[in-house]
Design a protein around this motif. Sequence first.
Motif, short mmCIF file in Angstrom:
data_model
loop_
_atom_site.label_atom_id
_atom_site.label_comp_id
_atom_site.label_asym_id
_atom_site.label_seq_id
_atom_site.Cartn_x
_atom_site.Cartn_y
_atom_site.Cartn_z
N PRO A 24 0.83 -1.21 0.00
CA PRO A 24 0.00 0.00 0.00
C PRO A 24 0.85 1.25 0.00
CG PRO A 24 0.11 -0.91 2.20
CD PRO A 24 0.81 -1.89 1.30
N ASN A 25 0.26 2.35 -0.37
CA ASN A 25 0.94 3.64 -0.41
C ASN A 25 0.64 4.41 0.87
OD1 ASN A 25 2.16 6.03 -1.04
ND2 ASN A 25 0.80 6.56 -2.75
N CYS A 26 1.67 4.58 1.69
CA CYS A 26 1.50 5.30 2.96
C CYS A 26 1.72 6.80 2.82
CB CYS A 26 2.46 4.74 4.01
SG CYS A 26 2.24 2.98 4.38
N ALA A 27 2.19 7.23 1.67
CA ALA A 27 2.49 8.65 1.47
C ALA A 27 1.23 9.48 1.66
CB ALA A 27 3.06 8.86 0.08
N GLY A 28 1.40 10.59 2.36
CA GLY A 28 0.28 11.49 2.56
C GLY A 28 -0.54 11.21 3.81
N LEU A 29 -0.31 10.06 4.45
CA LEU A 29 -1.03 9.77 5.68
C LEU A 29 -0.43 10.59 6.83
CD1 LEU A 29 -1.44 5.87 5.53
CD2 LEU A 29 -3.20 7.60 5.10
N PRO A 30 -1.23 11.04 7.77
CA PRO A 30 -0.70 11.83 8.88
C PRO A 30 0.05 10.97 9.89
CG PRO A 30 -3.05 11.47 9.16
CD PRO A 30 -2.69 10.92 7.81
N ASN A 31 1.02 11.58 10.57
CA ASN A 31 1.72 10.89 11.66
C ASN A 31 0.84 10.91 12.91
OD1 ASN A 31 4.25 10.35 10.31
ND2 ASN A 31 4.64 12.54 10.41
N ARG A 32 0.77 9.75 13.57
CA ARG A 32 -0.10 9.63 14.74
C ARG A 32 0.61 8.83 15.83
NH1 ARG A 32 -5.12 11.48 13.19
NH2 ARG A 32 -5.80 11.12 11.02
#
Length: 220
Positions: A42-50
């Motif tokens: 999957p593409n994790c790019a653009g997901l926020p850090n949590r």
Amino acid sequence: MAVNNGGVGFAGTSTGTLTNISPSPQHVPSKLPDYSTIVEEPNCAGLPNRTVPLVGDATLEPGIYQKIKWTGGALTFNPGLYCVTDSQGMDINGGSVSGNGVTIFLMSGGITINGNVSPVDIRAPEETPDPSPAIPGVLFFLANGNSDSISITGNSTSFFLGTVYAPDGDLYFSGASGTNPTFNTQLIGNNVEVSGGATIDINFNDDENFEKPPYMDLLK
């Protein structure tokens, strides 16, 4: 262990009391073509850090987590893709866990869920509506090259739905003695071990697991 609506196949060798597995494991005489088992990452790019809260009950949102560690209280995953980056991976050893429409992707580290976690009800996304960037039918995914392991001990309140995929890692599934955990999954790993004193049911339904598009080889 009983596998319903599916089978057990292995390449290389198998050990242990195979008579406890139904249907009987079948040796795969030649390596499966790569395209038959490869799942695109999957593409994790653009997901926020949590981050995961340290105390109390918690509801997590899709995003990039350094680690997911949980020891008590109710942990809920909202639908979406969870990318874990640190070698500590995901470690859940208490409380309860629930989530529907979830893909957990580990770039590094493994997954441990022990038998003290009760109840567990966690399910992969369905194909429609499009869950992207989560992957339809995929629940747990160790990235290519991640040689860590997924170790899950279930109990009578455990329910897992979706493909568990660790192409370079090892899978360890077991059940607490006298219990009957339910895994509605397909297990794909470099090594797969099923053990424990429980009656383990693995129910396979291809509509609930990862499916690759049809593919045909033409040989001359």
